[in-house]
Design an enzyme around this catalytic site. Structure first.
Site, PDB file in Angstrom:
ATOM      1  N   ASP A 136       0.891  -1.151   0.000  1.00 37.56           N
ATOM      2  CA  ASP A 136       0.000   0.000   0.000  1.00 37.56           C
ATOM      3  C   ASP A 136       0.940   1.215   0.000  1.00 37.56           C
ATOM      4  O   ASP A 136       2.096   1.104   0.417  1.00 37.56           O
ATOM      5  CB  ASP A 136      -0.844  -0.059   1.274  1.00 37.56           C
ATOM      6  CG  ASP A 136      -1.629   1.198   1.496  1.00 37.56           C
ATOM      7  OD1 ASP A 136      -2.423   1.553   0.615  1.00 37.56           O
ATOM      8  OD2 ASP A 136      -1.438   1.835   2.549  1.00 37.56           O
ATOM      9  N   ASP A 186       0.091   5.077   0.745  1.00 34.91           N
ATOM     10  CA  ASP A 186      -0.097   6.037   1.829  1.00 34.91           C
ATOM     11  C   ASP A 186      -0.106   5.335   3.181  1.00 34.91           C
ATOM     12  O   ASP A 186      -0.956   4.498   3.433  1.00 34.91           O
ATOM     13  CB  ASP A 186      -1.435   6.779   1.660  1.00 34.91           C
ATOM     14  CG  ASP A 186      -1.452   7.648   0.414  1.00 34.91           C
ATOM     15  OD1 ASP A 186      -0.372   7.960  -0.098  1.00 34.91           O
ATOM     16  OD2 ASP A 186      -2.550   8.026  -0.016  1.00 34.91           O
TER      17      ASP A 186
HETATM   18  P1  B16 Z   1      -6.752   9.965  -3.881  1.00 38.29           P
HETATM   19  P2  B16 Z   1      -3.632   4.097   0.010  1.00 38.29           P
HETATM   20  C1  B16 Z   1      -5.493   6.009  -0.048  1.00 38.29           C
HETATM   21  O1  B16 Z   1      -4.205   5.560  -0.352  1.00 38.29           O
HETATM   22  C2  B16 Z   1      -5.483   6.916   1.168  1.00 38.29           C
HETATM   23  O2  B16 Z   1      -5.110   6.200   2.328  1.00 38.29           O
HETATM   24  C3  B16 Z   1      -6.865   7.483   1.377  1.00 38.29           C
HETATM   25  O3  B16 Z   1      -6.875   8.362   2.495  1.00 38.29           O
HETATM   26  C4  B16 Z   1      -7.307   8.237   0.103  1.00 38.29           C
HETATM   27  O4  B16 Z   1      -8.628   8.731   0.256  1.00 38.29           O
HETATM   28  C5  B16 Z   1      -7.233   7.277  -1.081  1.00 38.29           C
HETATM   29  O5  B16 Z   1      -5.920   6.767  -1.188  1.00 38.29           O
HETATM   30  C6  B16 Z   1      -7.605   7.957  -2.392  1.00 38.29           C
HETATM   31  O6  B16 Z   1      -6.644   8.926  -2.665  1.00 38.29           O
HETATM   32  O7  B16 Z   1      -7.750  10.998  -3.509  1.00 38.29           O
HETATM   33  O8  B16 Z   1      -5.339  10.484  -3.997  1.00 38.29           O
HETATM   34  O9  B16 Z   1      -7.172   9.188  -5.109  1.00 38.29           O
HETATM   35  O10 B16 Z   1      -3.528   4.052   1.488  1.00 38.29           O
HETATM   36  O11 B16 Z   1      -4.586   3.074  -0.586  1.00 38.29           O
HETATM   37  O12 B16 Z   1      -2.280   4.110  -0.679  1.00 38.29           O
HETATM   38 MG    MG Z   2      -2.709   3.224   3.349  1.00 40.94          MG
END
Ligand code: B16
Ligand code: MG
Length: 215
Positions: free
Chosen positions: A10, A12
């Site tokens: 993953d 984030d």
């Molecule tokens: P975006 P991950 C996720 O990333 C985040 O944890 C989450 O907070 C966010 O809403 C989601 O990506 C979508 O992100 O708006 O940039 O498309 O943890 O799956 O890497």
């Molecule tokens: Mg994450």
């Protein structure tokens, strides 16, 4: 158990911490709209897609928004977010992540990204890891977000591996669910470090004994 041949990370909360950027961008949008939002609510957005995150924020809204207004709010938040992640550099890679990635590469284990974020390409470029992974599956290529396993199944497919040969590294409970639903083992770190469903657990990648897990 079958030997792990691929590890899907993953992004984030595992490779880089963008939580605060997400929080500040949603907070700015929510304040402009007069919607109550705090860091506790923000915890529920971990690993959740952009539109699903907005739906959680709107639970506190006093008026109903049309679909068009919702799209505009999500786009506005994303513009704020993209502005903030423009400041990310390799220094923002989380402690221990590079050591684990290097060890896997050196030991012939394939590595992939499996992220809900549609900003994955920008983030990888900012932190200097563009082109580093064997495969990247992200929010741009999927229709169902975590806890659905779609993003991880796509990552495994791009690596050319069976799900049973892959392990996911996740910081979100929704991501732990997604990995298990896809038939993969999962290492929970950060916010998922105490998730009892995770196959393996560690506080962060600095504390993980990757050699012991992969064998
Ligand atoms: P975006 P991950 C996720 O990333 C985040 O944890 C989450 O907070 C966010 O809403 C989601 O990506 C979508 O992100 O708006 O940039 O498309 O943890 O799956 O890497
Ligand atoms: Mg994450």
């Amino acid at each position: 158990m079958e030997k792990i041949q691929g590890v899907i990370f993953d992004l984030d909360g595992v490779i880089v911490s963008t939580d605060d950027c997400h929080y500040r961008a949603w907070k700015r949008m929510a304040d402009e709209e007069g919607i109550y939002f705090d860091r506790t609510i923000n915890e529920r957005l971990r690993g959740v897609s952009r539109m699903d995150s907005l739906a959680i924020i709107l639970e506190r809204a006093e008026k109903n928004y049309s679909d068009e207004e919702k799209q505009q709010m999500a786009a506005r938040k994303n513009a704020y977010y993209v502005e903030l992640i423009g400041a990310l550099t390799g220094e923002d890679i989380l402690p221990g992540a590079m050591n684990v990635l290097c060890w896997l590469k050196e030991n012939g284990v394939k590595i992939a990204v499996g992220s809900s974020s549609r900003n994955t390409p920008i983030i990888l470029k900012q932190i200097g890891l563009e082109g580093y992974f064997d495969a990247v599956a992200d929010g741009n290529q999927i229709t169902r977000s975590k806890p659905d396993p779609e993003v991880f199944l796509l990552a495994a497919k791009l690596l050319g591996l069976e799900a049973s040969r892959c392990m996911v590294v996740e910081d979100a409970d929704a991501g732990v669910e997604a990995a298990l639903a896809g038939g993969m083992r999962v290492l929970g770190v950060g916010s998922a470090k105490d998730n009892k469903k995770a196959t393996y657990r560690a506080e962060n990648l600095e504390k993980v004994d990757i050699e012991n897990i992969i064998g």
